[in-house]
Design a protein around this motif. Structure first.
Motif, short mmCIF file in Angstrom:
data_model
loop_
_atom_site.label_atom_id
_atom_site.label_comp_id
_atom_site.label_asym_id
_atom_site.label_seq_id
_atom_site.Cartn_x
_atom_site.Cartn_y
_atom_site.Cartn_z
N GLY A 46 0.79 -1.23 0.00
CA GLY A 46 0.00 0.00 0.00
C GLY A 46 0.82 1.28 0.00
N LYS A 47 2.15 1.16 -0.12
CA LYS A 47 2.99 2.37 -0.03
C LYS A 47 2.79 3.30 -1.23
N SER A 48 2.68 2.75 -2.44
CA SER A 48 2.45 3.60 -3.61
C SER A 48 1.05 4.20 -3.60
N VAL A 49 0.08 3.45 -3.11
CA VAL A 49 -1.30 3.96 -3.01
C VAL A 49 -1.35 5.14 -2.04
N ALA A 50 -0.63 5.02 -0.92
CA ALA A 50 -0.58 6.11 0.06
C ALA A 50 0.04 7.36 -0.55
N SER A 51 1.10 7.19 -1.35
CA SER A 51 1.76 8.35 -1.96
C SER A 51 0.86 8.98 -3.03
N ASN A 52 0.14 8.14 -3.78
CA ASN A 52 -0.81 8.67 -4.78
C ASN A 52 -1.97 9.41 -4.11
N ALA A 53 -2.34 8.96 -2.92
CA ALA A 53 -3.42 9.62 -2.18
C ALA A 53 -3.00 11.03 -1.76
N ILE A 54 -1.72 11.20 -1.41
CA ILE A 54 -1.23 12.54 -1.05
C ILE A 54 -1.37 13.49 -2.23
N MET A 55 -1.09 12.97 -3.43
CA MET A 55 -1.20 13.78 -4.65
C MET A 55 -2.64 13.85 -5.17
N ARG A 56 -3.57 13.13 -4.49
CA ARG A 56 -4.96 13.01 -4.94
C ARG A 56 -5.03 12.44 -6.36
N LEU A 57 -4.23 11.39 -6.60
CA LEU A 57 -4.20 10.74 -7.91
C LEU A 57 -4.88 9.37 -7.88
N ILE A 58 -5.68 9.12 -6.86
CA ILE A 58 -6.45 7.87 -6.79
C ILE A 58 -7.62 7.98 -7.77
N PRO A 59 -7.70 7.10 -8.78
CA PRO A 59 -8.80 7.19 -9.75
C PRO A 59 -10.14 6.87 -9.09
N ASP A 60 -11.08 7.81 -9.22
CA ASP A 60 -12.39 7.64 -8.57
C ASP A 60 -13.50 7.71 -9.62
N PRO A 61 -14.27 6.59 -9.88
CA PRO A 61 -14.02 5.24 -9.39
C PRO A 61 -12.84 4.58 -10.12
N GLY A 232 -1.21 -2.55 4.30
CA GLY A 232 -2.00 -1.33 4.39
C GLY A 232 -1.84 -0.55 5.67
N LYS A 233 -0.92 -0.99 6.55
CA LYS A 233 -0.70 -0.28 7.82
C LYS A 233 0.78 0.02 8.02
N ILE A 234 1.08 1.12 8.69
CA ILE A 234 2.46 1.40 9.09
C ILE A 234 2.64 0.79 10.47
N ILE A 235 3.55 -0.20 10.56
CA ILE A 235 3.66 -0.99 11.79
C ILE A 235 4.86 -0.59 12.65
N GLU A 236 5.82 0.14 12.06
CA GLU A 236 6.95 0.63 12.85
C GLU A 236 7.53 1.87 12.18
N VAL A 237 7.86 2.86 13.00
CA VAL A 237 8.47 4.10 12.52
C VAL A 237 9.63 4.45 13.44
N GLY A 238 10.73 4.88 12.82
CA GLY A 238 11.87 5.29 13.65
C GLY A 238 12.92 5.97 12.81
N THR A 239 13.95 6.47 13.47
CA THR A 239 15.08 7.03 12.73
C THR A 239 15.79 5.89 12.02
N LYS A 240 16.67 6.25 11.10
CA LYS A 240 17.41 5.22 10.35
C LYS A 240 18.15 4.31 11.32
N ARG A 241 18.80 4.87 12.32
CA ARG A 241 19.56 4.07 13.29
C ARG A 241 18.63 3.13 14.08
N GLU A 242 17.48 3.66 14.50
CA GLU A 242 16.55 2.84 15.30
C GLU A 242 16.02 1.66 14.51
N ILE A 243 15.70 1.88 13.23
CA ILE A 243 15.16 0.78 12.42
C ILE A 243 16.22 -0.24 12.07
N PHE A 244 17.44 0.20 11.77
CA PHE A 244 18.48 -0.75 11.38
C PHE A 244 19.12 -1.46 12.57
#
Length: 334
Positions: A46-61, A232-244
């Motif tokens: 769902g990462k590309s869908v989320a980015s397209n939603a920011i640009m409002r490029l989701i085709p409706d319908p 479809g969900k963001i399950i973890e967020v952190g700085t680059k060091r925290e994630i790696f």
């Protein structure tokens, strides 16, 4: 730090003959000014869908932003009309799409495509637009820009086309740049050049970047913070060091174990067994439960709360519950 973008409880669905696909399910994240946020995850998360939603490029319908808000400099993009969004796209927010060959029009010269956005949004003369296009081509490292302006996309290599697409995205000097898999189709040498170009552009312009990718090598190079997405969900967020180095979610750990490392020669890569859940009917609890080696009974029934491990590090996992930690400590002591 000042936030340029806040995405709150974003939901995106697609209506099909087989039912409703819940592609993005309550996503939350923010982006600070001048920062690079990487959104990583396997194909279909769902990462590309989320980015397209920011640009409002989701085709409706068939698609629809069915819930949540997208605040860009305090304005909710989900509430704007199509006309208002057209004023923002390409000027305040720009996007680099996955495949530069399909992003470019094969029947128009590079010069006309570069200058189109400028003349559309800023109403400047042809000479002024050409001067700006030449400056942008020089910035992204295109040799002989005067000659190249007259050429067509098929006369450029893959790496050069990607540079042109980056130049098109930046020519109106946006505050936010969304790069959707910008290095996927490129060989590793060209990938390195494109990543260095992003760093150079960000240092020179201060643009904020959202980088959509499944390549953790790309993330390690330029990201400030990382958001890990699954089903479809963001399950973890952190700085680059925290994630790696301090990742907590079993899926994030699985992702990192599946990446080749030069310091662990001879060791086999560990794949994540199983397949992602069906987003026609996503699971009630944690979507990673069926593939998780640490899954508990509660994981399948209730979605975990978000645990705040630091000001920058958040994870959605029942293993962060004090009761689970106690059980694990007792099992380790036996």
């Amino acid at each position: 730090m000042e936030k340029i973008l806040e995405v709150n409880d974003l939901h995106v669905t697609f209506s099909t003959y087989g039912g409703t696909v819940k592609a993005v399910r309550g996503v939350n994240f923010h982006l600070n000014k001048g920062e690079t946020l990487a959104i990583v995850g396997e194909s279909g998360c769902g990462k590309s869908v989320a980015s397209n939603a920011i640009m409002r490029l989701i085709p409706d319908p068939p698609g629809k932003i069915s819930g949540g808000s997208i605040l860009f400099n305090g304005r909710d993009l989900t509430k704007l009309s199509d006309k208002e969004m057209r004023r923002i796209r390409g000027v305040d927010i720009s996007m680099i799409f996955q495949d530069p060959m399909t992003a470019l029009n094969p029947t128009l010269t590079i010069g006309s495509q570069l200058m189109e956005g400028l003349r559309q949004h800023h109403k400047i003369s042809s000479d002024h637009a050409k001067k700006k296009a030449l400056e942008m081509m020089d910035l992204v490292g295109i040799p002989n820009p005067e000659e190249r302006l007259k050429q067509y996309p098929h006369q450029f290599s893959g790496g050069m086309r990607q540079r042109i697409v980056i130049a098109m995205a930046l020519i109106c000097e946006p505050e936010l740049l969304i790069a959707d898999e910008p290095t996927t189709a490129l060989d590793v040498t060209i990938q390195a050049q494109i990543l260095e170009l992003f760093e150079k552009i960000q240092a020179g312009t201060g643009v904020s970047i959202i980088l959509i990718t499944h390549d953790l090598g790309v993330v390690a190079k330029i990201a400030d913070r990382i958001a890990v997405m699954y089903a479809g969900k963001i399950i973890e967020v952190g700085t680059k060091r925290e994630i790696f180095y301090e990742q907590e979610h079993p899926y994030t750990k699985g992702l990192l174990k599946s990446v080749p490392r030069l310091d662990l020669k001879g060791e086999k890569l560990t794949p994540i067994d199983g397949t992602p859940p069906d987003l026609f009917s996503p699971p009630q609890g944690c979507p990673f439960t069926a593939r998780c080696p640490m899954a508990m009974e509660v994981c399948d029934k209730v979605y975990p709360f978000s645990s705040e491990l630091s000001d920058t590090h958040h994870v959605d996992c029942w293993l962060q519950d004090e009761r689970a930690k106690q059980l694990l400590a007792e099992a380790a002591a036996k």
